[in-house]
Write a protein that holds these residues in place. Structure first.
Motif, PDB file in Angstrom:
ATOM      1  N   SER A 140     -13.731  45.366 -48.761  1.00 43.78           N
ATOM      2  CA  SER A 140     -12.560  44.652 -49.282  1.00 43.78           C
ATOM      3  C   SER A 140     -12.898  44.013 -50.620  1.00 43.78           C
ATOM      4  CB  SER A 140     -12.102  43.572 -48.299  1.00 43.78           C
ATOM      5  OG  SER A 140     -11.687  44.161 -47.089  1.00 43.78           O
ATOM      6  N   ILE A 188      -7.432  43.813 -51.491  1.00 47.53           N
ATOM      7  CA  ILE A 188      -7.230  45.208 -51.102  1.00 47.53           C
ATOM      8  C   ILE A 188      -8.363  45.603 -50.159  1.00 47.53           C
ATOM      9  CG2 ILE A 188      -8.401  46.121 -53.141  1.00 47.53           C
ATOM     10  CD1 ILE A 188      -6.299  48.402 -53.084  1.00 47.53           C
ATOM     11  N   ASN A 189      -8.000  46.299 -49.067  1.00 45.85           N
ATOM     12  CA  ASN A 189      -8.943  46.672 -48.022  1.00 45.85           C
ATOM     13  C   ASN A 189      -9.053  48.191 -47.953  1.00 45.85           C
ATOM     14  OD1 ASN A 189      -9.025  43.840 -46.944  1.00 45.85           O
ATOM     15  ND2 ASN A 189      -6.872  44.320 -46.584  1.00 45.85           N
ATOM     16  N   GLU A 202      -8.668  55.210 -46.608  1.00 43.44           N
ATOM     17  CA  GLU A 202      -7.363  54.565 -46.456  1.00 43.44           C
ATOM     18  C   GLU A 202      -7.432  53.218 -47.151  1.00 43.44           C
ATOM     19  OE1 GLU A 202      -6.159  54.319 -42.376  1.00 43.44           O
ATOM     20  OE2 GLU A 202      -6.376  56.478 -42.052  1.00 43.44           O
ATOM     21  N   ASN A 220      -5.055  49.378 -48.029  1.00 44.39           N
ATOM     22  CA  ASN A 220      -3.869  48.529 -47.915  1.00 44.39           C
ATOM     23  C   ASN A 220      -4.150  47.202 -48.601  1.00 44.39           C
ATOM     24  OD1 ASN A 220      -4.789  46.390 -45.996  1.00 44.39           O
ATOM     25  ND2 ASN A 220      -5.067  48.157 -44.647  1.00 44.39           N
ATOM     26  N   ALA A 221      -3.082  46.582 -49.032  1.00 53.67           N
ATOM     27  CA  ALA A 221      -3.193  45.262 -49.660  1.00 53.67           C
ATOM     28  C   ALA A 221      -2.741  44.218 -48.653  1.00 53.67           C
ATOM     29  CB  ALA A 221      -2.326  45.189 -50.911  1.00 53.67           C
ATOM     30  N   THR A 222      -3.478  43.121 -48.588  1.00 60.21           N
ATOM     31  CA  THR A 222      -3.090  42.001 -47.732  1.00 60.21           C
ATOM     32  C   THR A 222      -1.838  41.371 -48.331  1.00 60.21           C
ATOM     33  OG1 THR A 222      -5.399  41.641 -47.155  1.00 60.21           O
ATOM     34  CG2 THR A 222      -3.870  39.830 -46.734  1.00 60.21           C
ATOM     35  N   GLN A 223      -0.799  41.242 -47.535  1.00 60.52           N
ATOM     36  CA  GLN A 223       0.472  40.719 -48.029  1.00 60.52           C
ATOM     37  C   GLN A 223       0.417  39.200 -48.154  1.00 60.52           C
ATOM     38  OE1 GLN A 223       3.125  42.656 -49.099  1.00 60.52           O
ATOM     39  NE2 GLN A 223       1.553  44.230 -48.836  1.00 60.52           N
ATOM     40  N   ASN A 279       2.493  39.132 -54.259  1.00 64.63           N
ATOM     41  CA  ASN A 279       1.640  40.291 -54.524  1.00 64.63           C
ATOM     42  C   ASN A 279       1.973  40.914 -55.883  1.00 64.63           C
ATOM     43  OD1 ASN A 279       1.616  40.430 -51.289  1.00 64.63           O
ATOM     44  ND2 ASN A 279      -0.192  41.447 -52.130  1.00 64.63           N
ATOM     45  N   ASP A 297       2.256  48.894 -54.562  1.00 64.85           N
ATOM     46  CA  ASP A 297       2.076  50.072 -53.716  1.00 64.85           C
ATOM     47  C   ASP A 297       0.701  50.665 -53.994  1.00 64.85           C
ATOM     48  OD1 ASP A 297       2.709  51.982 -51.821  1.00 64.85           O
ATOM     49  OD2 ASP A 297       3.865  53.236 -53.198  1.00 64.85           O
ATOM     50  N   GLU A 353      -1.521  54.412 -53.397  1.00 66.55           N
ATOM     51  CA  GLU A 353      -1.475  55.827 -53.021  1.00 66.55           C
ATOM     52  C   GLU A 353      -2.895  56.384 -53.074  1.00 66.55           C
ATOM     53  OE1 GLU A 353      -0.101  60.000 -55.057  1.00 66.55           O
ATOM     54  OE2 GLU A 353       1.193  58.258 -55.365  1.00 66.55           O
TER      55      GLU A 353
END
Length: 168
Positions: A88, A110-111, A135, A137-140, A144, A148, A150
Motif C-alpha cells: 500500500s 492505494i492498495n 489488483e 483499489n483506493a481507500t475511499q 479522493n 478510478d 485501471e
C-alpha cells in the motif's frame, strides 16, 4: 623425466583452468517496478500530471526513492514488496507542508494485491520476483483525488510498459 614433468604441468594447468567459472556478475535484470500513468478523468486518453506528487509506503516515514518528491509527474515507477502479497502507498496530490511540518496536500491511499512468482536468473543474480494477478483499489475518503484505477497489465515482469492507469 623432463617430458613427464612438462606433461604433468600442462595437465595440471588444464585441470586448474577448466575448474574456474565465469565471474558471477549480474547483468540480466532486477525485480521490476510497477509503472503507473496518470490520466485526465474527463478525457481518459490524455495523460495528466499530478501536481507536487509525493509517494510514501504505508507504514514508512520516508518517500519512495524511485519518485522525485513533490514534482509534477504523469508517470511513476514504484517497488512492490517481494516478501508479501500486498503493498500500500500513500499518494499525495499538491503536497506541501505547513509551518508545523504537517502535510497539507490531498492524501489518498492505494492498495495493491498480487501473487509473487520467484524466478531464478543465475547464480550471480539469484532470484527476482515477478508479480501476477495484480489488483488495485483506493481507500475511499471524503475527498479522493483518485477517481478510478485501471489495471492494464496484471502480469508485471518488466518496467518497460504501463501496468496501472490512475484517473484524476
Amino acid at each position: 623425466m623432463r617430458r613427464f614433468q612438462i606433461g604433468l604441468l600442462i595437465f595440471l594447468g588444464i585441470m586448474f583452468s577448466s575448474s574456474c567459472e565465469k565471474d558471477d556478475i549480474c547483468v540480466e535484470g532486477d525485480t521490476p517496478l510497477l509503472v503507473i500513468e496518470f490520466y485526465d478523468i474527463s478525457d481518459t486518453a490524455t495523460l495528466k500530471e499530478v501536481p507536487n506528487i509525493r509517494v510514501v509506503g504505508v507504514g514508512q516515514t520516508i518517500t519512495v526513492n524511485t519518485v522525485t518528491d513533490r514534482s509534477n509527474l504523469s508517470t511513476i515507477s514504484i517497488p512492490l514488496k517481494t516478501d508479501e502479497d500486498a503493498t500500500s502507498f500513500i499518494l499525495i496530490s499538491n503536497s506541501a507542508a505547513n509551518d508545523d511540518g504537517a502535510e497539507t496536500g490531498n492524501v489518498d491511499t492505494i492498495n495493491f494485491t498480487y501473487s509473487r512468482i520467484e524466478d531464478f536468473l543465475s547464480r550471480g543474480c539469484g532470484f527476482v520476483v515477478n508479480y501476477d494477478e495484480l489488483e488495485a483499489n483506493a481507500t475511499q475518503d471524503s475527498d479522493n483525488w483518485i477517481q478510478d484505477i485501471e489495471i492494464t497489465q496484471s502480469l508485471v515482469t518488466n518496467s518497460d510498459s504501463t501496468h496501472v492507469k490512475i484517473f484524476h
